[in-house]
Design an enzyme around this catalytic site. Structure first.
Site, PDB file in Angstrom:
ATOM      1  N   HIS A 144     -18.766   9.839   1.133  1.00  0.00           N
ATOM      2  CA  HIS A 144     -19.351   8.807   1.669  1.00  0.00           C
ATOM      3  C   HIS A 144     -20.791   8.627   1.548  1.00  0.00           C
ATOM      4  CE1 HIS A 144     -19.142   4.767   3.921  1.00  0.00           C
ATOM      5  NE2 HIS A 144     -20.081   5.407   4.602  1.00  0.00           N
ATOM      6  N   ARG A 151       0.822  -1.156  -0.172  1.00  0.00           N
ATOM      7  CA  ARG A 151      -0.077  -0.063   0.018  1.00  0.00           C
ATOM      8  C   ARG A 151       1.040   1.268   0.099  1.00  0.00           C
ATOM      9  NH1 ARG A 151      -5.199   0.121   0.846  1.00  0.00           N
ATOM     10  NH2 ARG A 151      -5.251  -1.825   1.776  1.00  0.00           N
ATOM     11  N   ARG A 183      -9.775   2.894  -2.310  1.00  0.00           N
ATOM     12  CA  ARG A 183      -8.591   2.390  -1.651  1.00  0.00           C
ATOM     13  C   ARG A 183      -8.351   3.195  -0.272  1.00  0.00           C
ATOM     14  NH1 ARG A 183      -5.920  -1.508  -3.232  1.00  0.00           N
ATOM     15  NH2 ARG A 183      -3.949  -0.781  -2.505  1.00  0.00           N
TER      16      ARG A 183
HETATM   17  C1  GAR Z   1     -20.500   7.388  -4.336  1.00  0.00           C
HETATM   18  O1  GAR Z   1     -21.565   6.914  -4.071  1.00  0.00           O
HETATM   19  C2  GAR Z   1     -19.410   7.499  -3.322  1.00  0.00           C
HETATM   20  O2  GAR Z   1     -19.971   8.365  -2.317  1.00  0.00           O
HETATM   21  C3  GAR Z   1     -18.998   6.153  -2.964  1.00  0.00           C
HETATM   22  O3  GAR Z   1     -18.887   5.527  -4.188  1.00  0.00           O
HETATM   23  C4  GAR Z   1     -19.791   6.384  -5.301  1.00  0.00           C
HETATM   24  C5  GAR Z   1     -18.807   6.491  -6.275  1.00  0.00           C
HETATM   25  O4  GAR Z   1     -19.693   7.053  -7.316  1.00  0.00           O
HETATM   26  N1  GAR Z   1     -17.776   6.295  -2.171  1.00  0.00           N
HETATM   27  C6  GAR Z   1     -17.543   5.418  -1.164  1.00  0.00           C
HETATM   28  O5  GAR Z   1     -18.170   4.321  -1.076  1.00  0.00           O
HETATM   29  C7  GAR Z   1     -16.244   5.455  -0.378  1.00  0.00           C
HETATM   30  N2  GAR Z   1     -16.213   4.815   0.564  1.00  0.00           N
HETATM   31  P1  GAR Z   1     -19.209   7.687  -8.615  1.00  0.00           P
HETATM   32  O6  GAR Z   1     -17.801   6.999  -9.009  1.00  0.00           O
HETATM   33  O7  GAR Z   1     -20.369   7.773  -9.667  1.00  0.00           O
HETATM   34  O8  GAR Z   1     -18.848   9.155  -8.269  1.00  0.00           O
END
Ligand code: GAR
Length: 223
Positions: free
Chosen positions: A114, A70, A96
């Site tokens: 999030h 990492r 990540r």
């Molecule tokens: C979003 O819902 C974001 O909040 C989430 O991934 C999705 C990405 O969507 N992030 C996480 O879960 C981070 N832990 P996108 O690629 O269409 O922006």
């Protein structure tokens, strides 16, 4: 918008990149005092890379599978972000965990979005977890990134109702719509230098207060 100095964003995304798209759109519409200097993905197949290329934004794929650890992966990402002189690192669906190497290179300059109301439902598949729990509200949280999983100081949250006939898809879509609004807004506050962090408390200078409350299902007999 007045010609203020713009901050330089590095956006990191692993997937479809709809949050990236909302930031691109707001930049193009002159709503943000920010330029996207670089989009980085750890996933060669990320649609986010295509969205950036379409908007003539520099992209870089740094595949985590090519690194032994990492930390080594994070060193490569940090070097790329430092090279473009990023002021703010925006994690937009970047799947990540960030190591100390990364955190120390950009102290209080890495933000994440999030799809739940932290501290409820950190981690993955959180829309389904909110449904399974029977929560009546969920939403999204923009927070500074620290050494934990979704534990950093909260900058802003947006709330949406959860309905009994929701599926993971319908709830995710409702939350995502709000993500696309609050993430650019937080970036703009950052660019205006309005965000202050003291321990876990984040304040936005000159922001207004709201005392509106929501109840789901709505009250019927008592008002
Ligand atoms: C979003 O819902 C974001 O909040 C989430 O991934 C999705 C990405 O969507 N992030 C996480 O879960 C981070 N832990 P996108 O690629 O269409 O922006």
């Amino acid at each position: 918008m007045a010609s203020k100095e713009k901050i330089r964003l590095a956006v990191l995304a692993s997937g479809s990149g709809t949050n990236l798209q909302s930031i691109i759109d707001q930049c193009q519409q002159g709503q943000l005092d920010a330029d996207i200097a670089l989009v980085v993905s750890n996933n060669p197949g990320a649609e986010a890379l295509e969205r950036a290329e379409k908007a003539d934004i520099n992209t870089l794929c740094i595949n985590h599978r090519d690194f032994e650890s990492r930390e080594k992966f994070d060193h490569a990402v940090v070097a790329a972000l430092q090279e473009v002189k990023a002021d703010l690192v925006v994690l937009a669906g970047f799947m990540r965990i960030i190591s100390d190497v990364f955190l120390q290179a950009f102290p209080q300059r890495i933000i994440n979005i999030h799809p739940a109301l932290l501290p409820s439902f950190p981690g993955l598949h959180v829309q389904q977890k909110a449904l399974d729990y029977g929560a009546k509200f969920s939403g999204c949280t923009v927070h500074f990134v620290d050494g934990g999983v979704d534990t950093g100081p909260v900058i802003a949250q947006s709330v949406v109702p959860v309905f009994s006939d929701d599926s993971e898809e319908t709830l995710s879509a409702r939350i995502l719509k709000q993500e696309h609004k609050i993430y650019p807004q937080v970036i703009q506050w950052f660019s205006e230098g309005r965000i202050t962090v003291t321990d876990r408390q984040v304040t936005i200078d000159e922001s207004q207060k709201t005392d509106s409350s929501l109840t789901n299902p709505p009250l019927t007999t008592l008002r």
